[in-house]
Design a protein around this motif. Structure first.
Motif, PDB file in Angstrom:
ATOM      1  N   SER A  39       0.878  -1.167   0.000  1.00 17.58           N
ATOM      2  CA  SER A  39       0.000   0.000   0.000  1.00 17.58           C
ATOM      3  C   SER A  39       0.917   1.218   0.000  1.00 17.58           C
ATOM      4  O   SER A  39       1.819   1.322   0.841  1.00 17.58           O
ATOM      5  N   TRP A  92       0.663  -4.778   1.622  1.00 16.81           N
ATOM      6  CA  TRP A  92      -0.733  -4.812   1.193  1.00 16.81           C
ATOM      7  C   TRP A  92      -1.426  -6.055   1.749  1.00 16.81           C
ATOM      8  O   TRP A  92      -1.268  -7.151   1.238  1.00 16.81           O
ATOM      9  N   THR A 142      -5.422  -6.080   3.305  1.00 18.24           N
ATOM     10  CA  THR A 142      -6.507  -5.148   3.583  1.00 18.24           C
ATOM     11  C   THR A 142      -7.531  -5.726   4.550  1.00 18.24           C
ATOM     12  O   THR A 142      -8.005  -6.849   4.369  1.00 18.24           O
ATOM     13  N   ASP A 184      -2.005  -2.455  -3.659  1.00 19.69           N
ATOM     14  CA  ASP A 184      -3.282  -2.251  -2.989  1.00 19.69           C
ATOM     15  C   ASP A 184      -4.235  -1.487  -3.899  1.00 19.69           C
ATOM     16  O   ASP A 184      -3.933  -0.362  -4.329  1.00 19.69           O
ATOM     17  N   ARG A 194     -10.907   0.969   4.961  1.00 25.30           N
ATOM     18  CA  ARG A 194      -9.965  -0.065   4.512  1.00 25.30           C
ATOM     19  C   ARG A 194      -8.659   0.086   5.305  1.00 25.30           C
ATOM     20  O   ARG A 194      -7.918   1.061   5.140  1.00 25.30           O
TER      21      ARG A 194
END
Length: 659
Positions: free
Chosen positions: A447, A462, A464, A530, A626
């Motif tokens: 991310s 990443w 989530t 991401d 998120r």
């Protein structure tokens, strides 16, 4: 497609994959014949059988051939890839590989003679003599390989397979590596891209006539860069008012975040390097979409016709049952890959190679086409299997292609997957194949926060967590429920390669192992993936009012792989040589501070708003928080090497100059 991992526990490697031990067949081979070890899928058992395969059914398959000197080929491949070796970067030409290592003409002739004698029509033999293609009926296959073909119920699908190990005449036992295409074990390969939305695109009715995929658009509010806008309307999440997710980074933002703009000032933009992209099928609008995208979002770097070429294999007619490949979904994958690779390395040439379908033969055919003729210097592959549950001979066949790529100085990159540790789908943690092969570079996902100036403010793993806002409350509460993330973990198939020794912590390399064994750990390196900090792409899609070009944010390790391929193309042009198989060099960079950005855990989240129907506000909006780097998996982002992001991500000029 899931298979029992016990198939692989008998495998051993010394830089490559050795043959599996026999013993999985339901019956011994007939006199004068030899089993192909582990060529019978364990899901093809009597309890799962639903029908016999019609004797007149048509089958295409491939007989893969062993290298003449597998150990020698792997030793040379390791040498040309290792900066400490005297033979570093002394790559072989395709002709030299053929002369020294691939199957001989005599072996090819012997296999062709046997197949034609069994009534098969002989197809292609590639220039590197990796395999012999053949076609015939199910009845001919049953007689030639001494098996009975049936149809078996497997996870909601009906797939073809043999009832026991395939066998070949004993005189060919040392020549035949394996046979691919008799069963349908890999018919559910999927691309590793995601919008991160909850809605799914409609599948096409068939690859030959697939319309553009179902439309998807970003809803607002969203931000032009990370942190531009903050949600002050909705309730706080975990005590914080969250920034809105970026609308999708544009190429200049990603080039800046990874320091490629500095290389461009030195004249390095990927020129002199060809990036091949391998996917299934071919979008009929790809060049129009990619050139329109560049024109709108990166006008100083158009995608010219001279830069882009395609080699697309004819689409296979449907053989048994409906299309399982979602051709229009692969169109989206191709679009992402082409636009990301060009966006990061605007001076590089792009070669798209489209497989005829997503099943047993086609993707390896496409990859082998690039390697056998050295059609490119870098190959980005954004697809994979769920876990490592493939037949041993299929894995070994793939590895031979990857070894040849290393011999020729071709870098092969595979996305690490989009389902985290795969425990939810498989019941046990596993990396995905082919990213777990020790001869490819596995690209994990991050991310990425890019600020107004284009600077990377942070980058974390990443994984989530999602909490949906309903009636004023977030459900589930922080950190939410797992909603996709980069693949990683420790292989049960491949032992630890030499380049990971002393660098990958024992706590990771000893997972999934027995005794004192250590395994190959995935990934090697990482880049943005991401979808909540993803890239803006443009594609022709099907909307309620027609099919036309539009733009949306997308992510997945399908983004990370072509992004990193673009980074390496820029490194090629900056350093004035092709880097080839980079893993040995990558792991040696850990001794040089500042070359690799150490991706660490960051406590952060974004607010995301989506159209409920994916295209407009008429169906309402969905709001969710998120969370970055979701903690409740068996793989984690940590300081130093970790099994979400590998060594980290590229750190600008220091990385480009020293890799």
């Amino acid at each position: 497609m899931r298979r029992s991992l016990t198939v692989f526990l008998s495998l051993a490697m010394a830089g490559g994959l050795a043959a599996a031990t026999p013993g999985l067949a339901s019956a011994a081979s007939a006199p004068g014949r030899a089993d192909i070890p582990a060529s019978h899928p364990l899901w093809a058992n009597p309890g799962a059988k639903v029908a016999n395969t019609a004797p007149a059914s048509k089958l295409d398959f491939r007989v893969y051939l062993n290298l003449r000197d597998e150990a020698g080929a792997e030793a040379v491949a390791a040498g040309v890839s290792d900066p400490h070796s005297k033979s570093y970067r002394q790559y072989l030409s395709p002709q030299q590989v053929r002369d020294r290592f691939t199957a001989s003409d005599q072996t090819v002739s012997a296999v062709k003679n046997w197949l034609s004698g069994a009534g098969f029509q002989i197809g292609d033999v590639p220039s590197n003599r990796a395999y012999v293609e053949a076609a015939g009926t199910a009845d001919q296959v049953q007689k030639a390989f001494d098996v009975t073909l049936g149809k078996y119920a497997v996870k909601g699908q009906t797939l073809r397979a043999a009832d026991k190990n395939l066998s070949v005449p004993a005189t060919l036992a040392t020549s035949v590596l394996g046979v691919v295409g008799v069963d349908q074990a890999t018919s559910l390969l999927k691309p590793d891209h995601t919008s991160g939305a909850d809605t799914a695109s409609a599948k096409s009715s068939g690859p030959a006539t697939a319309p553009p995929g179902a439309g998807f658009r970003n809803s607002g509010p969203c931000s032009d860069y990370y942190g531009q806008k903050t949600d002050t309307v909705d309730p706080a999440y975990n005590g914080k008012q969250l920034p809105y997710a970026p609308c999708g980074y544009k190429p200049a933002q990603l080039r800046s975040a990874y320091g490629l703009d500095q290389a461009a000032k030195l004249g390095a933009d990927g020129h002199g390097t060809t990036i091949a992209i391998v996917d299934a099928f071919a979008s009929p609008t790809i060049y129009a979409d990619a050139s329109t995208y560049a024109q709108r979002n990166d006008p100083a770097h158009p995608l010219t016709k001279a830069q882009f070429s395609q080699h697309v294999f004819p689409v296979n007619p449907a053989d048994e049952g409906p299309d399982q490949c979602d051709a229009s979904g692969w169109y989206g994958e191709e679009t992402l890959d082409v636009e990301a690779a060009h966006g990061l390395a605007p001076g590089a040439n792009i070669l798209y190679v489209g497989g005829s379908d997503c099943e047993d033969l086609s993707l390896d055919t496409a990859l082998n086409y690039v390697i056998a003729g050295h059609k490119a210097d870098i190959v980005s592959n954004s697809y994979g299997d769920t876990g490592e549950d493939l037949p041993a001979d299929e894995i070994k066949a793939f590895n031979q292609i990857a070894v040849q790529a290393a011999l020729e100085g071709i870098g092969v990159y595979f996305s690490s997957g989009d389902n985290g540790d795969e425990a939810a789908r498989l019941g046990t943690p596993s990396p995905d194949f082919a990213a777990s092969s020790p001869w490819v570079t596995a690209v994990g996902g991050t991310s990425l926060a890019v600020d107004k100036s284009g600077k990377r403010t942070f980058e974390t793993g990443w994984e989530t967590g999602k909490s949906t806002l309903t009636a004023g409350a977030y459900t589930p509460s922080f950190p939410g429920a797992f909603n996709g993330g980069a693949g990683g973990g420790t292989s049960r198939v491949f032992p630890q390669p030499a380049y990971q020794k002393g660098i990958v912590p024992d706590a990771l390399s000893t997972k999934n192992q027995t005794g004192k064994a250590k395994g190959r750990v995935v990934p090697d390196i990482s880049a943005v993936a991401d979808p909540n900090t993803g890239m803006l792409v443009g594609q022709t899609q099907t909307f309620p009012d027609g099919a036309y070009y539009d733009q949306y944010r997308i992510g997945g390790t399908s983004l990370a792989s072509p992004v990193f391929a673009g980074v390496m193309a820029v490194a090629d042009s900056l350093d004035h040589f092709h880097h080839g198989f980079i893993n040995p060099a990558l792991y040696q960079l850990t001794s040089r501070s500042g070359t690799i950005y150490d991706v660490k855990h960051v406590d952060a989240a974004v607010q995301r708003v989506d159209f409920a129907n994916s295209v407009d506000a008429s169906g309402g909006l969905l709001t969710s928080a998120r969370t970055f780097d979701y903690p409740n998996l068996t793989i984690h982002t940590t300081k130093g090497y970790d099994d979400v992001t590998g060594l980290g991500s590229p750190n600008g000029l220091p990385f480009l100059l020293l890799v």
